[in-house]
Design a protein around this motif. Structure first.
Motif, short mmCIF file in Angstrom:
data_model
loop_
_atom_site.label_atom_id
_atom_site.label_comp_id
_atom_site.label_asym_id
_atom_site.label_seq_id
_atom_site.Cartn_x
_atom_site.Cartn_y
_atom_site.Cartn_z
N THR A 113 61.61 -14.66 21.08
CA THR A 113 62.88 -15.01 21.97
C THR A 113 62.72 -15.57 23.41
O THR A 113 63.21 -16.47 23.87
N GLU A 114 61.36 -15.01 23.95
CA GLU A 114 60.97 -15.65 25.22
C GLU A 114 59.54 -14.94 25.41
O GLU A 114 59.08 -14.33 24.53
N TYR A 146 60.20 -10.17 21.53
CA TYR A 146 60.30 -10.30 20.17
C TYR A 146 61.67 -9.68 19.59
O TYR A 146 61.96 -8.65 20.00
N PRO A 164 66.04 -7.82 21.11
CA PRO A 164 64.90 -8.19 21.34
C PRO A 164 64.18 -7.10 22.57
O PRO A 164 64.93 -6.63 23.22
#
Length: 105
Positions: free
Chosen positions: A69-70, A74, A22
């Motif tokens: 992912t947060e 990404y 990510p």
């Protein structure tokens, strides 16, 4: 020869495949800037990358190649077949800096 221009979405997929983990959308934009094959010019590449990924997530849902992912970070979806995607667009199978050029036809 490859087709031009490459889309921002395609460029983000390639940059994330190259990274292997990510990345924040600003880092994805920096990686795209270093690639030999670039999408349309943008005054704010980071915002354009973020918009391309967000649009993909909203419009394609589970079929999008991306996952968030947060906030702002990404990755490629684990079940996304990046090799088939890249080869289908004329890139070599190994997404590394030396293979940023498309395969010869």
């Amino acid at each position: 020869m490859y087709r031009e221009p490459v889309s921002w979405k395609e460029s983000a997929i390639y940059a994330l495949a190259e990274a292997g983990h990510p990345r924040h959308y600003r880092d994805i934009a920096r990686r795209i800037d270093r690639m030999e094959i670039k999408p349309h010019r943008s005054d704010d590449a980071a915002s354009t990358v973020s918009a391309a990924i967000t649009t993909s997530l909203r419009t394609e849902g589970p079929a999008s190649p991306f996952i968030r992912t947060e906030p702002g970070v990404y990755a490629l979806r684990p079940d996304f077949d990046v090799l088939a995607f890249l080869e289908g667009r004329g890139f070599r199978a190994d997404p590394s800096p030396s293979s940023a050029e498309p395969a010869a036809r």
